[in-house]
Design a protein around this motif. Structure first.
Motif, PDB file in Angstrom:
ATOM      1  N   LYS A  21      -1.495   3.302 -11.701  1.00 50.97           N
ATOM      2  CA  LYS A  21      -1.780   2.289 -10.668  1.00 50.97           C
ATOM      3  C   LYS A  21      -1.128   0.946 -11.026  1.00 50.97           C
ATOM      4  O   LYS A  21      -0.492   0.309 -10.185  1.00 50.97           O
ATOM      5  CB  LYS A  21      -3.296   2.128 -10.527  1.00 50.97           C
ATOM      6  CG  LYS A  21      -3.691   1.310  -9.326  1.00 50.97           C
ATOM      7  CD  LYS A  21      -5.186   1.229  -9.187  1.00 50.97           C
ATOM      8  CE  LYS A  21      -5.522   0.333  -8.003  1.00 50.97           C
ATOM      9  NZ  LYS A  21      -6.953   0.132  -7.846  1.00 50.97           N
ATOM     10  N   GLU A  43       3.297   1.553  -3.184  1.00 50.84           N
ATOM     11  CA  GLU A  43       2.511   1.921  -4.373  1.00 50.84           C
ATOM     12  C   GLU A  43       2.157   3.406  -4.343  1.00 50.84           C
ATOM     13  O   GLU A  43       2.165   4.069  -5.385  1.00 50.84           O
ATOM     14  CB  GLU A  43       1.242   1.068  -4.460  1.00 50.84           C
ATOM     15  CG  GLU A  43       1.532  -0.316  -5.034  1.00 50.84           C
ATOM     16  CD  GLU A  43       0.291  -1.184  -5.178  1.00 50.84           C
ATOM     17  OE1 GLU A  43       0.468  -2.392  -5.351  1.00 50.84           O
ATOM     18  OE2 GLU A  43      -0.839  -0.655  -5.103  1.00 50.84           O
ATOM     19  N   LEU A  44       1.851   3.919  -3.155  1.00 52.19           N
ATOM     20  CA  LEU A  44       1.581   5.364  -3.057  1.00 52.19           C
ATOM     21  C   LEU A  44       2.824   6.151  -3.487  1.00 52.19           C
ATOM     22  O   LEU A  44       2.728   7.109  -4.250  1.00 52.19           O
ATOM     23  CB  LEU A  44       1.188   5.752  -1.629  1.00 52.19           C
ATOM     24  CG  LEU A  44       1.092   7.268  -1.388  1.00 52.19           C
ATOM     25  CD1 LEU A  44      -0.096   7.879  -2.145  1.00 52.19           C
ATOM     26  CD2 LEU A  44       0.988   7.611   0.087  1.00 52.19           C
ATOM     27  N   TYR A  45       3.992   5.726  -2.992  1.00 51.14           N
ATOM     28  CA  TYR A  45       5.223   6.438  -3.349  1.00 51.14           C
ATOM     29  C   TYR A  45       5.452   6.392  -4.857  1.00 51.14           C
ATOM     30  O   TYR A  45       5.843   7.395  -5.464  1.00 51.14           O
ATOM     31  CB  TYR A  45       6.433   5.819  -2.622  1.00 51.14           C
ATOM     32  CG  TYR A  45       6.354   5.873  -1.107  1.00 51.14           C
ATOM     33  CD1 TYR A  45       5.564   6.825  -0.474  1.00 51.14           C
ATOM     34  CD2 TYR A  45       7.055   4.981  -0.320  1.00 51.14           C
ATOM     35  CE1 TYR A  45       5.480   6.869   0.909  1.00 51.14           C
ATOM     36  CE2 TYR A  45       6.981   5.023   1.063  1.00 51.14           C
ATOM     37  CZ  TYR A  45       6.185   5.967   1.670  1.00 51.14           C
ATOM     38  OH  TYR A  45       6.095   6.020   3.033  1.00 51.14           O
ATOM     39  N   LYS A  66       3.166   6.020  -7.178  1.00 50.54           N
ATOM     40  CA  LYS A  66       2.168   6.853  -7.858  1.00 50.54           C
ATOM     41  C   LYS A  66       2.521   8.330  -7.724  1.00 50.54           C
ATOM     42  O   LYS A  66       2.333   9.109  -8.648  1.00 50.54           O
ATOM     43  CB  LYS A  66       0.769   6.568  -7.290  1.00 50.54           C
ATOM     44  CG  LYS A  66       0.188   5.247  -7.809  1.00 50.54           C
ATOM     45  CD  LYS A  66      -1.276   5.095  -7.471  1.00 50.54           C
ATOM     46  CE  LYS A  66      -1.452   4.353  -6.186  1.00 50.54           C
ATOM     47  NZ  LYS A  66      -2.835   4.028  -5.861  1.00 50.54           N
ATOM     48  N   LEU A 121      -3.738  12.284  -4.725  1.00 49.61           N
ATOM     49  CA  LEU A 121      -3.292  10.971  -4.232  1.00 49.61           C
ATOM     50  C   LEU A 121      -3.162  10.970  -2.710  1.00 49.61           C
ATOM     51  O   LEU A 121      -3.553  10.015  -2.035  1.00 49.61           O
ATOM     52  CB  LEU A 121      -1.931  10.609  -4.854  1.00 49.61           C
ATOM     53  CG  LEU A 121      -1.945  10.121  -6.299  1.00 49.61           C
ATOM     54  CD1 LEU A 121      -0.535  10.084  -6.867  1.00 49.61           C
ATOM     55  CD2 LEU A 121      -2.595   8.743  -6.390  1.00 49.61           C
ATOM     56  N   HIS A 174       0.831  -1.195   0.000  1.00 45.62           N
ATOM     57  CA  HIS A 174       0.000   0.000   0.000  1.00 45.62           C
ATOM     58  C   HIS A 174       0.880   1.265   0.000  1.00 45.62           C
ATOM     59  O   HIS A 174       0.625   2.213  -0.735  1.00 45.62           O
ATOM     60  CB  HIS A 174      -0.860  -0.039   1.264  1.00 45.62           C
ATOM     61  CG  HIS A 174      -2.192   0.590   1.088  1.00 45.62           C
ATOM     62  ND1 HIS A 174      -3.262  -0.100   0.597  1.00 45.62           N
ATOM     63  CD2 HIS A 174      -2.618   1.841   1.315  1.00 45.62           C
ATOM     64  CE1 HIS A 174      -4.295   0.710   0.543  1.00 45.62           C
ATOM     65  NE2 HIS A 174      -3.943   1.890   0.977  1.00 45.62           N
ATOM     66  N   GLN A 175       1.913   1.223   0.827  1.00 45.03           N
ATOM     67  CA  GLN A 175       2.759   2.418   0.975  1.00 45.03           C
ATOM     68  C   GLN A 175       3.693   2.609  -0.217  1.00 45.03           C
ATOM     69  O   GLN A 175       3.820   3.715  -0.741  1.00 45.03           O
ATOM     70  CB  GLN A 175       3.566   2.314   2.270  1.00 45.03           C
ATOM     71  CG  GLN A 175       2.662   2.233   3.482  1.00 45.03           C
ATOM     72  CD  GLN A 175       3.407   2.270   4.794  1.00 45.03           C
ATOM     73  OE1 GLN A 175       4.074   3.227   5.118  1.00 45.03           O
ATOM     74  NE2 GLN A 175       3.279   1.206   5.567  1.00 45.03           N
ATOM     75  N   PHE A 229      -5.395   8.833   0.028  1.00 49.40           N
ATOM     76  CA  PHE A 229      -4.753   7.974   1.025  1.00 49.40           C
ATOM     77  C   PHE A 229      -5.338   8.249   2.415  1.00 49.40           C
ATOM     78  O   PHE A 229      -5.421   7.349   3.249  1.00 49.40           O
ATOM     79  CB  PHE A 229      -3.238   8.213   1.017  1.00 49.40           C
ATOM     80  CG  PHE A 229      -2.458   7.066   1.601  1.00 49.40           C
ATOM     81  CD1 PHE A 229      -2.253   5.905   0.871  1.00 49.40           C
ATOM     82  CD2 PHE A 229      -1.917   7.139   2.877  1.00 49.40           C
ATOM     83  CE1 PHE A 229      -1.528   4.835   1.403  1.00 49.40           C
ATOM     84  CE2 PHE A 229      -1.197   6.086   3.408  1.00 49.40           C
ATOM     85  CZ  PHE A 229      -1.002   4.934   2.671  1.00 49.40           C
TER      86      PHE A 229
END
Lengths: 300, 279
Positions: free
Chosen positions: A107, A97-99, A101, B18, A94-95, B22
């Protein structure tokens, strides 16, 4: 060769304490640089300024010609900050993938990039785990993986192998060696042997003052020396070494380690002669290094 | 691997979005978020089950139209008798005073724990401090707006269940309630962003807001009794317009301008602090 990092007259004060004193240096693209110094010397402060976590009190800093923190550097600079931890409430996937993105990956791209960087640190199986479920060493490797997202051109690693077991520390060193052609590295560590193997340039910080040295160049200037590490022996090693042909002097570092000085011009094959001499005198060697070790260069 | 290229402006907006997204997962997919949601649900279950479900009786009380004392202020609430659903009217009376507290509690950790843990350092390699600040603020605003919408529609549904015929008539009142509640909460969320940037502790941010604000308000009120010009300082206190808003429940100067200006000021200060702070 283009400039990777330029620091000009950088000062940093924490209250009345000056952590960095007029620090100036330039690094070129493609170099792997060691940042060394005793605890409290200002290494992490310099790292933090390069990553824009701290602002310098005065002076100019640029990375690829941009100010640290510039959005133009997103994706070009990766870093492992000291003591920074991932959010324990979210899965690694989760983390990361955020970084990814945030660096501009879609995605789907983010998912595969996340897997790729975890594979590089041999942790693809922890994708769905939360940081709390991982050991200290595994967490460290995951944070190294986040520094590799998007294959940045500059990777800054603050104590990358601290707390890792030897096998994993070796894997991280191997990883840096593998990537060193594609990216520039700045590595802060207390492990000088490790830095000696990985780096071509050394930035030495002592009480906020910085000096810059080329490891290769230093070795070239000291080709009259060989650093010799012997197996433990009852023999009078200093006398025996002095008697070997071509030896100009012996400097005893400790009971087992010696710096053997010779004349490179008159004895071009001195290293072979030294090994033969050791054999004749019944001395077993453990390690033989041309020139001074990084530790000797920096702190002798 | 290289990412899909985005224009810098698109990149900034995308980053903010984004980070906001989150925040939603932070509330709905984490243990702390689940605990907060459970506490929220219990409080609103009790409010909806008792005062709101007995709203017809409450508003039908002869003394209701007279002055009601709330927080030492004389509130004229006659207009509520004209509303299509008494459930929505009673919900409004509770929500306008409860949601600021909920906003403070639920948005108290915007950047604080990430800064303490160092997680913010991973984020700042990929986003600017401004994007992080505004992304987190917008995320929290969306969360509070969702919670307002959920509770308001619960009250509305109770009204429709009792009297289905007035549903359409109630829509303007619902819009008014929702907009005013979001406006009321805005400065509190922004104040949490400021305290998070400044003291980097979610608990202290809550303590500062819930304990310090009434004390500061009291001091300013006392001082303005001696020096009347100091009364203007009250405009900096979030929720200063609450009694005006609840009496009029319409879009007017104090219910729109004051919270918006306060929000802009708090966010501006938070941005000033965060962009200069060592993280």
């Amino acid at each position: 060769m283009s400039t990777l990092i330029s620091c000009q007259n950088v000062n940093k004060f924490f209250g009345s304490k000056q952590a960095l004193k007029d620090v100036s240096f330039e690094l070129n693209v493609g170099e792997t640089t060691a940042l060394v110094g005793p605890n409290g010397a200002g290494k992490t402060t310099l790292f933090s300024i390069l990553c824009n976590y701290h602002l310098p009190s005065s002076g100019d800093v640029s990375i690829f010609g941009k100010k640290p923190g510039s959005t133009a550097l997103v994706g070009r600079v990766g870093a492992l900050p000291q003591d920074a931890q991932l959010d324990p409430r979210f899965a690694i996937k989760h983390q990361l993938e955020l970084y990814a993105k945030l660096q501009g990956f879609s995605k789907k791209e983010a998912q595969s990039e996340c897997l790729r960087v975890l594979e590089r640190v041999e942790l693809s199986h922890v994708l769905n785990e939360r940081p709390a479920a991982l050991s200290h060493g595994m967490r460290k490797r995951v944070t190294i993986a986040q520094a590799l997202i998007g294959s940045p051109e500059l990777v800054m690693l603050d104590e990358p192998t601290a707390g890792l077991d030897p096998a994993n520390a070796r894997n991280i060193r191997q990883l840096v060696m593998d990537l060193s052609g594609d990216a520039s590295f700045i590595i802060s560590s207390h492990n000088l042997d490790e830095l000696e193997r990985l780096c071509s340039t050394v930035l030495l910080l002592e009480q906020g003052n910085l000096s810059q040295q080329e490891i290769g160049q230093q070795a070239a200037n000291n080709q009259q020396s060989i650093t010799l590490l012997l197996e433990p022996t009852e023999l009078a090693a200093t006398e025996l070494l002095t008697s070997i042909q071509g030896v100009k002097g012996i400097e005893m570092v400790n009971k087992q380690e010696f710096i053997v000085k010779y004349d490179a011009f008159n004895s071009p094959t001195f290293d072979i002669e030294l090994i033969q001499g050791l054999q004749q005198h019944g001395l077993q060697y453990r390690q033989l290094t041309k020139g001074l070790s990084l530790e000797q260069q920096l702190f002798a | 691997m290289q990412p899909t290229t985005t224009l810098p402006q698109q990149g900034a907006m995308r980053s903010v979005w984004l980070i906001s997204q989150f925040e939603l997962t932070r509330l709905f997919l984490t243990k702390r978020g689940a605990v907060l949601l459970a506490a929220f649900a219990i409080v609103w279950f009790l409010i909806l089950k008792y005062p709101v479900s007995y709203s017809v009786g409450i508003l039908g009380n002869e003394s209701f139209g007279d002055n009601i004392t709330v927080f030492s202020s004389q509130l004229n609430l006659d207009y509520l008798l004209q509303w299509a659903y008494s459930e929505v009217a009673v919900y409004w009376l509770f929500a306008i005073f409860i949601f600021p507290f909920i906003a403070v509690l639920m948005t108290s950790d915007q950047t604080a724990s990430d800064a303490t843990r160092g997680t913010i350092r991973f984020l700042l390699l990929r986003t600017s401090r401004n994007q992080l600040l505004f992304g987190r603020f917008i995320g929290q605003l969306i969360i509070i707006s969702i919670l307002i919408a959920l509770t308001m529609f619960a009250a509305f549904a109770m009204g429709v269940w009792r009297e289905p015929g007035s549903a359409l008539t109630a829509i303007p009142q619902l819009l008014l309630v929702a907009s005013n509640l979001v406006l009321v909460c805005l400065p509190f969320i922004a104040l949490m962003a400021l305290f998070n940037s400044w003291i980097q502790s979610s608990k202290l941010s809550v303590v500062f807001t819930i304990i310090l604000l009434p004390i500061v308000t009291g001091i300013i009120s006392w001082l303005s009794g001696h020096i009347s010009v100091l009364e203007h300082l009250l405009m900096a206190i979030p929720g200063v317009q609450l009694t005006d808003t609840v009496q009029m429940a319409s879009f007017h100067y104090s219910s729109i301008t004051i919270p918006l200006v306060q929000t802009a000021a708090y966010l501006g200060l938070a941005q000033f602090v965060l962009t200069r702070k060592a993280l």
